[in-house]
Design a protein around this motif. Structure first.
Motif, PDB file in Angstrom:
ATOM      1  N   THR A 166       0.828  -1.212   0.000  1.00  0.00           N
ATOM      2  CA  THR A 166       0.000   0.000   0.000  1.00  0.00           C
ATOM      3  C   THR A 166       0.860   1.258   0.000  1.00  0.00           C
ATOM      4  OG1 THR A 166      -1.752  -1.150   1.212  1.00  0.00           O
ATOM      5  CG2 THR A 166      -1.806   1.258   1.233  1.00  0.00           C
ATOM      6  N   LEU A 167       1.981   1.225   0.749  1.00  0.00           N
ATOM      7  CA  LEU A 167       2.871   2.385   0.814  1.00  0.00           C
ATOM      8  C   LEU A 167       3.436   2.723  -0.564  1.00  0.00           C
ATOM      9  CD1 LEU A 167       4.852   1.446   4.053  1.00  0.00           C
ATOM     10  CD2 LEU A 167       3.050   3.146   3.849  1.00  0.00           C
ATOM     11  N   TYR A 168       3.807   1.684  -1.307  1.00  0.00           N
ATOM     12  CA  TYR A 168       4.381   1.905  -2.636  1.00  0.00           C
ATOM     13  C   TYR A 168       3.319   2.337  -3.642  1.00  0.00           C
ATOM     14  CZ  TYR A 168       8.655  -0.078  -0.837  1.00  0.00           C
ATOM     15  OH  TYR A 168       9.784  -0.290  -0.090  1.00  0.00           O
ATOM     16  N   LEU A 169       2.152   1.741  -3.549  1.00  0.00           N
ATOM     17  CA  LEU A 169       1.063   2.124  -4.453  1.00  0.00           C
ATOM     18  C   LEU A 169       0.652   3.575  -4.227  1.00  0.00           C
ATOM     19  CD1 LEU A 169      -1.099  -1.125  -4.277  1.00  0.00           C
ATOM     20  CD2 LEU A 169       0.142  -0.266  -6.274  1.00  0.00           C
ATOM     21  N   VAL A 195       7.561  -0.978 -10.382  1.00  0.00           N
ATOM     22  CA  VAL A 195       6.817  -0.403 -11.503  1.00  0.00           C
ATOM     23  C   VAL A 195       5.363  -0.876 -11.426  1.00  0.00           C
ATOM     24  CG1 VAL A 195       8.794  -0.248 -13.055  1.00  0.00           C
ATOM     25  CG2 VAL A 195       7.435  -2.341 -12.992  1.00  0.00           C
ATOM     26  N   LEU A 196       4.478  -0.087 -12.008  1.00  0.00           N
ATOM     27  CA  LEU A 196       3.063  -0.455 -12.073  1.00  0.00           C
ATOM     28  C   LEU A 196       2.737  -0.909 -13.490  1.00  0.00           C
ATOM     29  CD1 LEU A 196       1.329   2.401 -10.049  1.00  0.00           C
ATOM     30  CD2 LEU A 196       1.464  -0.015  -9.430  1.00  0.00           C
ATOM     31  N   VAL A 197       2.162  -2.082 -13.589  1.00  0.00           N
ATOM     32  CA  VAL A 197       1.739  -2.610 -14.886  1.00  0.00           C
ATOM     33  C   VAL A 197       0.267  -2.987 -14.774  1.00  0.00           C
ATOM     34  CG1 VAL A 197       2.072  -4.381 -16.634  1.00  0.00           C
ATOM     35  CG2 VAL A 197       4.049  -3.509 -15.348  1.00  0.00           C
ATOM     36  N   GLU A 198      -0.574  -2.242 -15.501  1.00  0.00           N
ATOM     37  CA  GLU A 198      -2.019  -2.477 -15.465  1.00  0.00           C
ATOM     38  C   GLU A 198      -2.544  -2.489 -14.035  1.00  0.00           C
ATOM     39  OE1 GLU A 198      -2.803  -6.022 -17.639  1.00  0.00           O
ATOM     40  OE2 GLU A 198      -2.294  -5.131 -19.576  1.00  0.00           O
ATOM     41  N   LYS A 200      -1.020  -3.243 -11.325  1.00  0.00           N
ATOM     42  CA  LYS A 200      -0.386  -4.195 -10.420  1.00  0.00           C
ATOM     43  C   LYS A 200       1.062  -3.792 -10.151  1.00  0.00           C
ATOM     44  CE  LYS A 200      -3.233  -8.180 -11.710  1.00  0.00           C
ATOM     45  NZ  LYS A 200      -3.238  -9.587 -12.197  1.00  0.00           N
ATOM     46  N   LEU A 201       1.488  -4.042  -8.913  1.00  0.00           N
ATOM     47  CA  LEU A 201       2.835  -3.649  -8.490  1.00  0.00           C
ATOM     48  C   LEU A 201       3.834  -4.765  -8.780  1.00  0.00           C
ATOM     49  CD1 LEU A 201       4.376  -1.362  -6.940  1.00  0.00           C
ATOM     50  CD2 LEU A 201       4.014  -2.727  -4.876  1.00  0.00           C
ATOM     51  N   TYR A 202       4.915  -4.418  -9.459  1.00  0.00           N
ATOM     52  CA  TYR A 202       5.971  -5.378  -9.757  1.00  0.00           C
ATOM     53  C   TYR A 202       7.313  -4.820  -9.308  1.00  0.00           C
ATOM     54  CZ  TYR A 202       2.737  -7.899 -12.853  1.00  0.00           C
ATOM     55  OH  TYR A 202       1.685  -8.597 -13.359  1.00  0.00           O
ATOM     56  N   LYS A 203       8.198  -5.722  -8.897  1.00  0.00           N
ATOM     57  CA  LYS A 203       9.556  -5.306  -8.550  1.00  0.00           C
ATOM     58  C   LYS A 203      10.469  -5.670  -9.700  1.00  0.00           C
ATOM     59  CE  LYS A 203      13.029  -5.275  -4.988  1.00  0.00           C
ATOM     60  NZ  LYS A 203      14.156  -5.325  -5.917  1.00  0.00           N
ATOM     61  N   GLN A 204      11.281  -4.731 -10.095  1.00  0.00           N
ATOM     62  CA  GLN A 204      12.191  -4.941 -11.206  1.00  0.00           C
ATOM     63  C   GLN A 204      13.565  -5.317 -10.689  1.00  0.00           C
ATOM     64  OE1 GLN A 204      12.015  -2.452 -14.933  1.00  0.00           O
ATOM     65  NE2 GLN A 204      13.929  -1.692 -14.129  1.00  0.00           N
ATOM     66  N   SER A 205      14.086  -6.454 -11.121  1.00  0.00           N
ATOM     67  CA  SER A 205      15.403  -6.901 -10.666  1.00  0.00           C
ATOM     68  C   SER A 205      16.490  -6.118 -11.376  1.00  0.00           C
ATOM     69  CB  SER A 205      15.577  -8.391 -10.948  1.00  0.00           C
ATOM     70  OG  SER A 205      15.713  -8.614 -12.345  1.00  0.00           O
ATOM     71  N   HIS A 206      17.753  -6.347 -10.959  1.00  0.00           N
ATOM     72  CA  HIS A 206      18.865  -5.616 -11.581  1.00  0.00           C
ATOM     73  C   HIS A 206      19.030  -6.013 -13.049  1.00  0.00           C
ATOM     74  CE1 HIS A 206      20.574  -9.487 -10.451  1.00  0.00           C
ATOM     75  NE2 HIS A 206      21.556  -9.261 -11.290  1.00  0.00           N
ATOM     76  N   THR A 207      18.436  -7.150 -13.461  1.00  0.00           N
ATOM     77  CA  THR A 207      18.525  -7.587 -14.859  1.00  0.00           C
ATOM     78  C   THR A 207      17.386  -7.007 -15.688  1.00  0.00           C
ATOM     79  OG1 THR A 207      17.236  -9.581 -14.407  1.00  0.00           O
ATOM     80  CG2 THR A 207      19.639  -9.744 -14.166  1.00  0.00           C
ATOM     81  N   GLY A 208      16.458  -6.321 -15.021  1.00  0.00           N
ATOM     82  CA  GLY A 208      15.342  -5.735 -15.743  1.00  0.00           C
ATOM     83  C   GLY A 208      14.107  -6.619 -15.777  1.00  0.00           C
ATOM     84  N   ILE A 209      14.229  -7.833 -15.258  1.00  0.00           N
ATOM     85  CA  ILE A 209      13.092  -8.756 -15.238  1.00  0.00           C
ATOM     86  C   ILE A 209      12.138  -8.355 -14.116  1.00  0.00           C
ATOM     87  CG2 ILE A 209      12.399 -11.154 -14.889  1.00  0.00           C
ATOM     88  CD1 ILE A 209      15.096 -11.989 -16.044  1.00  0.00           C
ATOM     89  N   LEU A 210      10.826  -8.377 -14.387  1.00  0.00           N
ATOM     90  CA  LEU A 210       9.827  -8.046 -13.390  1.00  0.00           C
ATOM     91  C   LEU A 210       9.495  -9.271 -12.546  1.00  0.00           C
ATOM     92  CD1 LEU A 210       7.371  -5.794 -15.434  1.00  0.00           C
ATOM     93  CD2 LEU A 210       9.316  -5.119 -14.032  1.00  0.00           C
TER      94      LEU A 210
END
Length: 210
Positions: A166-169, A195-198, A200-210
């Motif tokens: 909730t804090l991040y959203l 990042v927010l995708v549609e 939904k909250l996603y965490k992006q790794s150092h490789t760029g993968i969600l």
């Protein structure tokens, strides 16, 4: 660079995992590392540090708070879980330590006689050695090394009744920050890896993968 920390005090498996993590972070800080990707086979430790802590054990609480205390020294700190079968290098060193077998050449060794954290339950604790010391038969060139800095996931301690997401959203959607002066900049820093995708909250790794 390989390090072994030998614990000379009673400890369960989870305490040993946290001691490994804390010593590794301290080494990274001394090495001057600004971005750290930690990989370990303890799902419990990774989840407690990277997600909303849901722990009622005094020892474990003291340990993950110590990790959170040090994370501000990093531009980036992330913990990722890997299966034990993919953690063979660390497993070999752990077995050598537990079995009190000779440590392989080229490995730095540190003997720790008290926990790295204080907790009321045992009345013991303190600061263990901040970094393993090289053995006499090894090069001392790395003894002046300094430790890395890590970047983490949600390490803010939210209200137990509030989902940490909730804090991040709230911040990403409405630019709303906590009123606490310490938590606000921490949230801002950590939010860069989400990042927010549609919706939904996603965490992006150092490789760029969600």
């Amino acid at each position: 660079m390989r390090y072994v920390v030998r614990l000379h005090f009673p400890s369960c498996n989870n305490v040993a995992k946290y001691e490994t993590l804390i010593n590794g972070i301290r080494i990274a800080i001394e090495l001057g590392i600004r971005c750290l990707d930690v990989r370990g086979d303890s799902q419990l430790v990774v989840d407690q540090v990277m997600k909303e802590p849901n722990c009622h054990d005094v020892k474990m609480t003291a340990y993950y708070r110590e990790v959170h205390r040090m994370e501000d020294k990093f531009d980036g700190l992330e913990l990722n879980h890997i299966p034990r079968r993919l953690n063979e290098a660390a497993d070999v060193l752990a077995k050598a330590t537990f079995g009190r077998e000779p440590v392989p050449a080229g490995v730095f060794v540190s003997d720790q006689h008290k926990p790295s954290v204080c907790y009321k339950e045992s009345g013991q604790g303190g600061n263990g050695p901040s970094n393993p010391s090289p053995r006499a038969d090894q090069s001392s060139a790395t003894s002046s090394s300094k430790v890395m800095e890590l970047k983490g996931d949600p390490t803010i301690e939210p209200d137990p009744l509030v989902d940490w997401r909730t804090l991040y959203l709230d911040y990403l959607l409405h630019d709303t920050l906590p009123t606490d002066r310490t938590e606000a900049p921490r949230l801002t820093r950590h939010a860069k890896s989400f990042v927010l995708v549609e919706g939904k909250l996603y965490k992006q790794s150092h490789t760029g993968i969600l």
